[in-house]
Design an enzyme around this catalytic site. Structure first.
Site, PDB file in Angstrom:
ATOM      1  CB  VAL A 126      -0.417   0.128   1.246  1.00 10.02           C
ATOM      2  CG1 VAL A 126      -1.737   1.166   1.404  1.00 10.02           C
ATOM      3  CG2 VAL A 126      -1.811  -1.031   1.109  1.00 10.02           C
ATOM      4  CB  CYS A 127       2.131   3.897  -2.632  1.00  6.52           C
ATOM      5  SG  CYS A 127       3.052   4.616  -2.836  1.00  6.52           S
ATOM      6  CG  LEU A 128      -1.513   4.906   1.144  1.00  4.30           C
ATOM      7  CD1 LEU A 128      -2.480   4.302   3.123  1.00  4.30           C
ATOM      8  CD2 LEU A 128      -2.136   6.055   1.030  1.00  4.30           C
TER       9      LEU A 128
END
Length: 172
Positions: A11-13
């Site tokens: 998950v890219c955050l």
């Protein structure tokens, strides 16, 4: 299905340190918390138009070109989600076979009804039409409808097989 989600599960955050962000957008062990992660996922991942999450694409928001690309992206996402269902039906993840089969027994009718609504040539978008929690603001494209028609045949067959296997398992 979203530029912030990867097939490998990443998950890219910016909050998770997987993307650069401003000082208020990065994880700070002394003050950050799980609520921030949940709010970020709700606000950046589970959105109506994930196309605009791609770096640079936010500039296309509120343009005709951006709207068309966002619609195409959402149509691709819907088809990929249905293809994933088909894959899970045909080969459920190890240890989750019974859960997957029960889920699709319970949800197959609604999934098929939503697909049929998307194929309805008389689908009118006077205001908003909500299909499976998604507000449609553009009629589905002809290409999407054709792809969905082909996929729907396979889904119906897989759902019927799932129901038949479940029935025979209960009888045994």
């Amino acid at each position: 299905l979203n530029p912030n989600l990867y097939e490998n599960g990443k998950v890219c955050l910016s909050l998770l340190g997987t993307w650069s962000g401003t000082e208020t957008e990065v994880w700070r062990p002394d003050s950050s918390n799980v609520l921030q992660v949940i709010v970020s996922i709700l606000g950046l991942v589970l959105v109506l138009h994930p196309y605009y999450n791609e770096p640079g694409f936010e500039r296309e928001r509120d343009t005709a070109q951006g709207g068309e690309r966002a619609r195409q992206y959402n149509e691709s996402v819907r088809l990929l989600a249905l293809q994933s269902m088909l894959k899970i039906l045909r080969s459920p993840p190890g240890g989750f076979e019974d859960i997957a089969r029960a889920h699709f027994r319970a949800r197959s009718r609604r999934i098929l009804e939503n697909c049929e609504r998307l194929l309805d040539p008389d689908l009118k978008l006077n205001g908003k039409v909500n299909i499976d929690g998604i507000d449609l603001v553009h009629a589905p494209s002809e290409g999407f409808r054709k792809a969905l028609e082909r996929l729907l045949v396979k889904l119906k067959s897989a759902f019927e097989k799932n129901d038949a296997e479940s029935s025979s398992a209960v009888e045994s």
